[in-house]
Enzyme design. Structure first.
Site, PDB file in Angstrom:
ATOM      1  N   HIS A   1      46.453  41.990  28.743  1.00 17.40           N
ATOM      2  CA  HIS A   1      46.566  40.732  29.676  1.00 17.40           C
ATOM      3  C   HIS A   1      47.191  39.679  29.192  1.00 17.40           C
ATOM      4  O   HIS A   1      46.950  39.149  28.059  1.00 17.40           O
ATOM      5  CB  HIS A   1      44.910  40.723  30.112  1.00 17.40           C
ATOM      6  CG  HIS A   1      44.734  39.889  31.201  1.00 17.40           C
ATOM      7  ND1 HIS A   1      44.890  38.427  31.206  1.00 17.40           N
ATOM      8  CD2 HIS A   1      44.559  40.136  32.582  1.00 17.40           C
ATOM      9  CE1 HIS A   1      44.872  38.204  32.427  1.00 17.40           C
ATOM     10  NE2 HIS A   1      44.514  39.066  33.372  1.00 17.40           N
TER      11      HIS A   1
ATOM     12  N   GLU B   1      50.929  42.255  36.822  1.00 12.61           N
ATOM     13  CA  GLU B   1      49.885  41.170  37.258  1.00 12.61           C
ATOM     14  C   GLU B   1      51.123  40.054  36.948  1.00 12.61           C
ATOM     15  O   GLU B   1      50.806  39.527  35.705  1.00 12.61           O
ATOM     16  CB  GLU B   1      48.962  41.019  36.212  1.00 12.61           C
ATOM     17  CG  GLU B   1      47.914  42.355  36.386  1.00 12.61           C
ATOM     18  CD  GLU B   1      46.506  41.874  36.168  1.00 12.61           C
ATOM     19  OE1 GLU B   1      45.706  42.061  37.140  1.00 12.61           O
ATOM     20  OE2 GLU B   1      46.271  41.673  34.883  1.00 12.61           O
TER      21      GLU B   1
HETATM   22  P1  PGA Z   1      42.600  37.221  39.605  1.00  7.27           P
HETATM   23  O1  PGA Z   1      42.653  37.796  38.247  1.00  7.27           O
HETATM   24  O2  PGA Z   1      42.195  38.283  40.588  1.00  7.27           O
HETATM   25  O3  PGA Z   1      41.271  36.400  39.658  1.00  7.27           O
HETATM   26  O4  PGA Z   1      43.765  36.373  40.063  1.00  7.27           O
HETATM   27  C1  PGA Z   1      43.453  38.904  38.131  1.00  7.27           C
HETATM   28  C2  PGA Z   1      43.569  39.420  36.732  1.00  7.27           C
HETATM   29  O5  PGA Z   1      43.605  38.517  35.833  1.00  7.27           O
HETATM   30  O6  PGA Z   1      43.642  40.444  36.324  1.00  7.27           O
END
Ligand code: PGA
Length: 247
Positions: free
Chosen positions: A96, A166
């Site tokens: 992440h 992401e």
């Molecule tokens: P968020 O986080 O939906 O709060 O933007 C997404 C993530 O970090 O996976």
């Protein structure tokens, strides 16, 4: 199968985790919506509790937010993949952007963790994302394809892998919601390279109940990885319903 899940990040006490899991188990007592695979990634402290409440035959897969690549040893503060499995995890979130930015996660450690997860029979959820400057300069596709290739380097069989795209500029309270046209190019590239090889390719970053449907309609998007909008169980259940209507 559309995978729709949430990481709670560093949130929830055991009492809060128990309440969420209890209400989720009740809502899914007849199984998950057809065509949807739910997953929850609690903090490690809540894994065994959530596993016990959901039960071993739950349709919900459980994950850990990070795991070390070694099986055991002198790695203070770390949790191994076998320990995560022992606590009830079947998924390992890896790479992440918050781990890459604040905890020195690199493509190399991501790759080691992907391999360790597969070795122990857990599914790696490989996260990738580009910074806003790279997006603005039109470099998203190259950045993402290089990041994913590095994460999967030397992995012959990627059929159990999940990839979550992401974009860093879209994540969290300072993120901006992506429009379909912002992410179509990356999904076209990921789909062409990995679409028929991996388990699923998900989108994450400011996903909410208002934009989930149009996001799932982007070609190549086969799941949603959600933070804030799924931290309350009702919000998560609504996202599962939206996904089920698209499945
Ligand atoms: P968020 O986080 O939906 O709060 O933007 C997404 C993530 O970090 O996976």
């Amino acid at each position: 199968m559309l995978w729709v899940g949430t990481s709670w990040k560093m949130n929830k006490t055991l009492a809060e985790a128990s309440d969420y899991a209890t209400r989720l188990a009740a809502a899914l007592s007849d199984g998950a919506p057809t065509g949807v695979q739910p997953f929850i990634i609690p903090p490690a402290t809540a894994l065994t509790t959530v596993r016990a409440i959901l039960g071993s035959d739950s349709p919900v897969e459980l994950g850990i937010q990070n795991a070390h690549w070694a099986d055991a040893g002198a790695w203070t503060g770390e949790i191994s993949v076998p320990q995560a499995a022992d606590a009830g995890a079947t998924l390992v979130e890896i790479g992440h952007s918050e781990r890459r930015e604040f905890f020195a996660e690199t493509d190399r450690t991501v790759n080691l963790k992907v391999k360790a997860s597969l070795t122990h029979g857990l599914r790696p959820l490989l996260c990738c994302g580009e910074p806003g400057e790279v997006f603005d300069a039109g470099g998203s596709v190259d950045h993402i394809m290089a990041q994913v290739a590095a994460g999967l380097d030397g992995v012959d069989d990627v059929s159990r892998v999940l990839i979550a795209y992401e974009p860093i500029w879209a994540i969290g309270e300072h993120g901006r919601e992506a429009r379909p046209e912002d992410i179509e190019g990356v999904f076209a590239a990921l789909d062409a390279e990995y679409g028929d090889k991996v388990e699923c390719i998900l989108y994450g970053g400011s996903v909410n109940q208002g934009n989930a449907e149009e996001t799932l309609q982007v070609k190549g998007v086969n799941g949603l990885f959600v933070g804030r909008s799924a931290w309350q169980v009702d919000g998560y259940l609504e996202l599962l319903r939206i996904a089920a209507a698209q499945a």
